[in-house]
Design a protein around this motif. Structure first.
Motif, PDB file in Angstrom:
ATOM      1  N   GLN A  73       6.951   4.238  15.044  1.00  0.00           N
ATOM      2  CA  GLN A  73       7.713   3.220  14.328  1.00  0.00           C
ATOM      3  C   GLN A  73       7.159   2.932  12.941  1.00  0.00           C
ATOM      4  OE1 GLN A  73      10.568   3.346  16.208  1.00  0.00           O
ATOM      5  NE2 GLN A  73      10.747   1.174  15.687  1.00  0.00           N
ATOM      6  N   GLY A  74       5.946   3.336  12.666  1.00  0.00           N
ATOM      7  CA  GLY A  74       5.339   3.133  11.368  1.00  0.00           C
ATOM      8  C   GLY A  74       4.451   1.905  11.324  1.00  0.00           C
ATOM      9  N   THR A  75       3.484   1.933  10.416  1.00  0.00           N
ATOM     10  CA  THR A  75       2.609   0.794  10.172  1.00  0.00           C
ATOM     11  C   THR A  75       2.422   0.649   8.664  1.00  0.00           C
ATOM     12  OG1 THR A  75       0.460  -0.208  10.732  1.00  0.00           O
ATOM     13  CG2 THR A  75       0.495   2.179  10.405  1.00  0.00           C
ATOM     14  N   GLN A  76       2.484  -0.572   8.171  1.00  0.00           N
ATOM     15  CA  GLN A  76       2.460  -0.820   6.735  1.00  0.00           C
ATOM     16  C   GLN A  76       1.032  -0.867   6.206  1.00  0.00           C
ATOM     17  OE1 GLN A  76       5.027  -1.001   4.571  1.00  0.00           O
ATOM     18  NE2 GLN A  76       3.603  -1.294   2.856  1.00  0.00           N
ATOM     19  N   VAL A  77       0.799  -0.146   5.115  1.00  0.00           N
ATOM     20  CA  VAL A  77      -0.462  -0.192   4.390  1.00  0.00           C
ATOM     21  C   VAL A  77      -0.168  -0.701   2.985  1.00  0.00           C
ATOM     22  CG1 VAL A  77      -2.358   1.156   3.401  1.00  0.00           C
ATOM     23  CG2 VAL A  77      -1.538   1.645   5.722  1.00  0.00           C
ATOM     24  N   THR A  78      -0.815  -1.791   2.597  1.00  0.00           N
ATOM     25  CA  THR A  78      -0.633  -2.372   1.273  1.00  0.00           C
ATOM     26  C   THR A  78      -1.988  -2.475   0.584  1.00  0.00           C
ATOM     27  OG1 THR A  78       1.272  -3.660   2.028  1.00  0.00           O
ATOM     28  CG2 THR A  78       0.243  -4.327  -0.039  1.00  0.00           C
ATOM     29  N   VAL A  79      -2.080  -1.907  -0.613  1.00  0.00           N
ATOM     30  CA  VAL A  79      -3.323  -1.898  -1.383  1.00  0.00           C
ATOM     31  C   VAL A  79      -3.096  -2.708  -2.653  1.00  0.00           C
ATOM     32  CG1 VAL A  79      -5.124  -0.500  -2.429  1.00  0.00           C
ATOM     33  CG2 VAL A  79      -3.834   0.384  -0.467  1.00  0.00           C
ATOM     34  N   SER A  80      -3.871  -3.755  -2.841  1.00  0.00           N
ATOM     35  CA  SER A  80      -3.753  -4.618  -4.006  1.00  0.00           C
ATOM     36  C   SER A  80      -4.817  -4.269  -5.036  1.00  0.00           C
ATOM     37  CB  SER A  80      -3.879  -6.086  -3.609  1.00  0.00           C
ATOM     38  OG  SER A  80      -5.164  -6.366  -3.077  1.00  0.00           O
ATOM     39  N   SER A  81      -4.522  -4.564  -6.298  1.00  0.00           N
ATOM     40  CA  SER A  81      -5.454  -4.299  -7.385  1.00  0.00           C
ATOM     41  C   SER A  81      -5.914  -5.569  -8.074  1.00  0.00           C
ATOM     42  CB  SER A  81      -4.829  -3.362  -8.411  1.00  0.00           C
ATOM     43  OG  SER A  81      -3.658  -3.933  -8.963  1.00  0.00           O
ATOM     44  N   SER A 105     -11.418   4.788  -0.378  1.00  0.00           N
ATOM     45  CA  SER A 105     -11.095   4.740  -1.808  1.00  0.00           C
ATOM     46  C   SER A 105      -9.599   4.535  -2.027  1.00  0.00           C
ATOM     47  CB  SER A 105     -11.580   6.008  -2.507  1.00  0.00           C
ATOM     48  OG  SER A 105     -12.973   6.169  -2.365  1.00  0.00           O
ATOM     49  N   LEU A 106      -9.041   3.598  -1.299  1.00  0.00           N
ATOM     50  CA  LEU A 106      -7.598   3.360  -1.363  1.00  0.00           C
ATOM     51  C   LEU A 106      -7.179   2.859  -2.740  1.00  0.00           C
ATOM     52  CD1 LEU A 106      -7.114   1.851   2.168  1.00  0.00           C
ATOM     53  CD2 LEU A 106      -5.902   3.846   1.279  1.00  0.00           C
ATOM     54  N   GLN A 107      -6.010   3.283  -3.177  1.00  0.00           N
ATOM     55  CA  GLN A 107      -5.451   2.947  -4.473  1.00  0.00           C
ATOM     56  C   GLN A 107      -4.088   2.298  -4.284  1.00  0.00           C
ATOM     57  OE1 GLN A 107      -5.275   6.705  -6.527  1.00  0.00           O
ATOM     58  NE2 GLN A 107      -7.393   7.215  -6.031  1.00  0.00           N
ATOM     59  N   PRO A 108      -3.618   1.506  -5.264  1.00  0.00           N
ATOM     60  CA  PRO A 108      -2.293   0.880  -5.130  1.00  0.00           C
ATOM     61  C   PRO A 108      -1.177   1.875  -4.843  1.00  0.00           C
ATOM     62  CG  PRO A 108      -3.488  -0.137  -6.916  1.00  0.00           C
ATOM     63  CD  PRO A 108      -4.328   1.027  -6.461  1.00  0.00           C
ATOM     64  N   GLU A 109      -1.267   3.090  -5.374  1.00  0.00           N
ATOM     65  CA  GLU A 109      -0.237   4.086  -5.126  1.00  0.00           C
ATOM     66  C   GLU A 109      -0.225   4.601  -3.694  1.00  0.00           C
ATOM     67  OE1 GLU A 109      -3.149   6.039  -8.128  1.00  0.00           O
ATOM     68  OE2 GLU A 109      -2.508   4.016  -7.578  1.00  0.00           O
ATOM     69  N   ASP A 110      -1.228   4.251  -2.890  1.00  0.00           N
ATOM     70  CA  ASP A 110      -1.228   4.580  -1.470  1.00  0.00           C
ATOM     71  C   ASP A 110      -0.380   3.610  -0.651  1.00  0.00           C
ATOM     72  OD1 ASP A 110      -3.031   6.829  -1.625  1.00  0.00           O
ATOM     73  OD2 ASP A 110      -4.683   5.396  -1.853  1.00  0.00           O
ATOM     74  N   THR A 111       0.093   2.536  -1.261  1.00  0.00           N
ATOM     75  CA  THR A 111       0.909   1.549  -0.567  1.00  0.00           C
ATOM     76  C   THR A 111       2.197   2.190  -0.057  1.00  0.00           C
ATOM     77  OG1 THR A 111       0.039  -0.316  -1.836  1.00  0.00           O
ATOM     78  CG2 THR A 111       2.190  -0.598  -0.814  1.00  0.00           C
ATOM     79  N   ALA A 112       2.439   2.085   1.248  1.00  0.00           N
ATOM     80  CA  ALA A 112       3.614   2.697   1.869  1.00  0.00           C
ATOM     81  C   ALA A 112       3.623   2.366   3.352  1.00  0.00           C
ATOM     82  CB  ALA A 112       3.604   4.215   1.681  1.00  0.00           C
ATOM     83  N   GLY A 113       4.758   2.654   4.006  1.00  0.00           N
ATOM     84  CA  GLY A 113       4.785   2.707   5.452  1.00  0.00           C
ATOM     85  C   GLY A 113       4.257   4.051   5.907  1.00  0.00           C
ATOM     86  N   VAL A 166       2.375   5.535  19.611  1.00  0.00           N
ATOM     87  CA  VAL A 166       2.054   4.139  19.360  1.00  0.00           C
ATOM     88  C   VAL A 166       1.025   4.070  18.250  1.00  0.00           C
ATOM     89  CG1 VAL A 166       1.208   1.978  20.323  1.00  0.00           C
ATOM     90  CG2 VAL A 166       2.539   3.541  21.753  1.00  0.00           C
ATOM     91  N   GLU A 167       1.374   3.406  17.137  1.00  0.00           N
ATOM     92  CA  GLU A 167       0.527   3.337  15.956  1.00  0.00           C
ATOM     93  C   GLU A 167      -0.104   1.957  15.819  1.00  0.00           C
ATOM     94  OE1 GLU A 167       3.049   5.998  12.843  1.00  0.00           O
ATOM     95  OE2 GLU A 167       4.081   4.359  13.883  1.00  0.00           O
ATOM     96  N   SER A 168      -1.260   1.925  15.161  1.00  0.00           N
ATOM     97  CA  SER A 168      -1.928   0.670  14.858  1.00  0.00           C
ATOM     98  C   SER A 168      -2.872   0.878  13.685  1.00  0.00           C
ATOM     99  CB  SER A 168      -2.694   0.132  16.066  1.00  0.00           C
ATOM    100  OG  SER A 168      -3.716   1.034  16.457  1.00  0.00           O
ATOM    101  N   GLY A 169      -3.335  -0.219  13.086  1.00  0.00           N
ATOM    102  CA  GLY A 169      -4.367  -0.160  12.064  1.00  0.00           C
ATOM    103  C   GLY A 169      -3.936  -0.485  10.654  1.00  0.00           C
ATOM    104  N   GLY A 170      -2.646  -0.664  10.406  1.00  0.00           N
ATOM    105  CA  GLY A 170      -2.194  -1.003   9.069  1.00  0.00           C
ATOM    106  C   GLY A 170      -2.618  -2.402   8.668  1.00  0.00           C
ATOM    107  N   GLY A 171      -2.535  -2.677   7.360  1.00  0.00           N
ATOM    108  CA  GLY A 171      -2.902  -3.991   6.870  1.00  0.00           C
ATOM    109  C   GLY A 171      -2.959  -4.041   5.365  1.00  0.00           C
TER     110      GLY A 171
END
Length: 126
Positions: free
Chosen positions: A118-126, A85-93, A5-10
């Motif tokens: 099931q995966g959790t989505q991480v989206t990094v905006s610039s 230090s998240l970067q846009p290229e880290d965006t992924a499931g 069970v995963e959590s924490g994406g955003g």
């Protein structure tokens, strides 16, 4: 089987931080290797980080070394991925995965892992 069970994406801005969690039920993580993989649309799934439950040995992909930290809480049967230090290229499931007990090796290879969340989505905006 072990259920994950995963959590924490955003959604975060570049330079921000996020912590992902992966909790096990049905079975414990004992004697297994537990890892994180990520996959963006149109790209292959790639290894991010892993931890060997028996001795807490950790492994990281070159692209995240120094920015991401994998850890465990044995009492809670939970694994964490602290991302900084998240970067846009880290965006992924992002997917949590676990091997069967006493794996032979190949922690970086997705085929080594029998159980997946099931995966959790991480989206990094610039």
């Amino acid at each position: 089987q072990v259920q994950l069970v995963e959590s924490g994406g955003g959604l975060v801005q570049a330079g921000g931080s996020l912590r992902l969690s992966c909790a096990a039920s049905g079975r414990t993580f004992s004697s297994r290797t537990v890892g994180w993989f990520r996959q963006a649309p149109g790209k292959e799934r790639e290894f991010v980080a892993a931890i060997r439950w028996s001795d807490s040995s950790t492994y990281y992909a070159d692209d995240v070394k120094g920015r991401f930290t994998i850890s465990r809480d044995n009492a809670k049967n939970t694994m964490y991925l602290q991302m900084s230090s998240l970067q846009p290229e880290d965006t992924a499931g992002y997917y949590c995965a676990a091997t069967t007990p006493y794996p032979s090796g190949g922690y970086y290879y997705s085929g080594e892992y029998a159980y997946w969340g099931q995966g959790t989505q991480v989206t990094v905006s610039s």
